[in-house]
Design a protein around this motif. Sequence first.
Motif, PDB file in Angstrom:
ATOM      1  N   LEU A 255       0.759  -1.023  -0.011  1.00 21.96           N
ATOM      2  CA  LEU A 255      -0.038   0.113  -0.137  1.00 21.96           C
ATOM      3  C   LEU A 255       0.712   1.248   0.055  1.00 21.96           C
ATOM      4  O   LEU A 255       0.509   2.102  -0.744  1.00 21.96           O
ATOM      5  N   VAL A 256       1.840   1.282   0.909  1.00 26.86           N
ATOM      6  CA  VAL A 256       2.702   2.455   0.937  1.00 26.86           C
ATOM      7  C   VAL A 256       3.684   2.666  -0.385  1.00 26.86           C
ATOM      8  O   VAL A 256       3.681   3.771  -0.980  1.00 26.86           O
ATOM      9  N   VAL A 257       3.963   1.453  -1.049  1.00 33.33           N
ATOM     10  CA  VAL A 257       4.809   1.487  -2.118  1.00 33.33           C
ATOM     11  C   VAL A 257       4.192   2.013  -3.339  1.00 33.33           C
ATOM     12  O   VAL A 257       4.372   2.953  -4.276  1.00 33.33           O
TER      13      VAL A 257
ATOM     14  N   ILE B 295      11.173   6.797   0.615  1.00 32.35           N
ATOM     15  CA  ILE B 295      10.141   6.535   1.780  1.00 32.35           C
ATOM     16  C   ILE B 295      10.905   6.258   3.021  1.00 32.35           C
ATOM     17  O   ILE B 295      12.288   5.730   2.987  1.00 32.35           O
ATOM     18  N   VAL B 296      10.712   6.863   4.129  1.00 30.60           N
ATOM     19  CA  VAL B 296      11.301   6.698   5.554  1.00 30.60           C
ATOM     20  C   VAL B 296      10.288   6.175   6.226  1.00 30.60           C
ATOM     21  O   VAL B 296       9.245   6.464   6.581  1.00 30.60           O
TER      22      VAL B 296
ATOM     23  N   THR C 262       2.804  11.990   4.281  1.00 27.66           N
ATOM     24  CA  THR C 262       2.701  10.743   5.397  1.00 27.66           C
ATOM     25  C   THR C 262       1.769   9.661   4.706  1.00 27.66           C
ATOM     26  O   THR C 262       0.962  10.046   3.677  1.00 27.66           O
ATOM     27  N   ASP C 263       1.965   8.495   5.246  1.00 31.16           N
ATOM     28  CA  ASP C 263       1.064   7.396   4.884  1.00 31.16           C
ATOM     29  C   ASP C 263      -0.296   7.574   5.464  1.00 31.16           C
ATOM     30  O   ASP C 263      -0.295   7.833   6.854  1.00 31.16           O
ATOM     31  N   HIS C 264      -1.296   7.837   4.792  1.00 32.50           N
ATOM     32  CA  HIS C 264      -2.579   8.045   5.130  1.00 32.50           C
ATOM     33  C   HIS C 264      -3.694   6.854   5.294  1.00 32.50           C
ATOM     34  O   HIS C 264      -4.852   7.233   5.594  1.00 32.50           O
ATOM     35  N   LYS C 265      -3.175   5.688   4.487  1.00 31.42           N
ATOM     36  CA  LYS C 265      -4.245   4.789   4.514  1.00 31.42           C
ATOM     37  C   LYS C 265      -4.019   3.556   5.138  1.00 31.42           C
ATOM     38  O   LYS C 265      -4.950   2.664   5.301  1.00 31.42           O
TER      39      LYS C 265
END
Length: 268
Positions: A49-51, A62-63, A257-260
Motif C-alpha cells: 500500500l505504501v509503495v 520512503i522513510v 505521510t502514509d494516510h491509508k
Amino acid sequence: MVKCQVVMDALERIAPRHLAEDWDNPGLLVGSPAREVSRVLVALDVSDLVVRQAIREGAEMIVAHHPLLFKPIKKIRTDEPLGHRLQLLLQHDIAVAAAHTNLDIARGGVNDVLAEAIGLGKLSSFVITSQDDDGRVESLGRIGSLPQPMTIRDFAEQVKKALPTKYVRFVDAGDRPVRKVALCSGAGAEFIAKAAAMGADAYVTGDVRYHDAQHAAELGMHVIDAGHFGTEFPVVQVLAERLREELSTKGHVEVVTDHKSQDFFTIA
C-alpha cells in the motif's frame, strides 16, 4: 530537490543510528545517497500500500519505522511479496530508509509520542540501553505517571481513544488503581517483570501472548495490549513534522505521510 543523503543526515539528527540495538537494521536500505529527492513519504511499514502511494504521488524516497530488509536474503523472487516490492522500488528508483530501535529510543521518538498520547507525564527511563560518561541515559520505553489515579478499565478506554486502534485487550489484576505506568511501543511483553519491579501499576505495550498476560496477573500488575500498530503508528505524523523542520532550510523537498495504512488485526 535535495540529495537522499541530506534526508539521511536529517534522520540521523532526529534518531541517531548509534542508539539502535545491535541486532537492528536501520539506515538506507534501498537506493543511492546521491538520489535527488523532492518528495519523501513517511510510513510505519514499507507495505504494498505504501509503495503504491509513493509511486502514485511521485515520492522518490520512503522513510519508515520498520526496516524493509531485516534478515539476510539469499534470493529475490519477484513472484513473492518482498521480491515484487523490491522490484517496484528499483523500477521506480525509490529509495528506502528506516529508523527503527534508534527511533524507539530517541528523545521525542516512538515511546515519547506514545506516552504523551495516552496522558503520561513526569517521564523517566525504563529499559536502559546505554549510558555515556556524563551520566546521560538512553532507554527503550518510558515510565511515567497519570495526573490522577484511574481504574484499569477507565485507563484502557483512555488508551483506546488516544491511539489508532478499534480495541485494546487488558489484564485486570484487581482493584489496584493506575497511577504509575510503564510502556514500550511495539512488542514489549518481555519487559513485564521489569515494569512490575519498578513499581508500575500498569504496563502498556503490544503483541502480548497468553502466558505473558498470566505472568502479569500473577505479579499483580495490569497490562494493556494496544497492538503493535496502535502503539507505533502515531510517530508517523511526528516524524514527518520533524523532518519538515530539519529540511526546511536545505532545499525544496515535500514530506508527506502514509494516510491509508491500518492495523492488520480487526474484531468480528
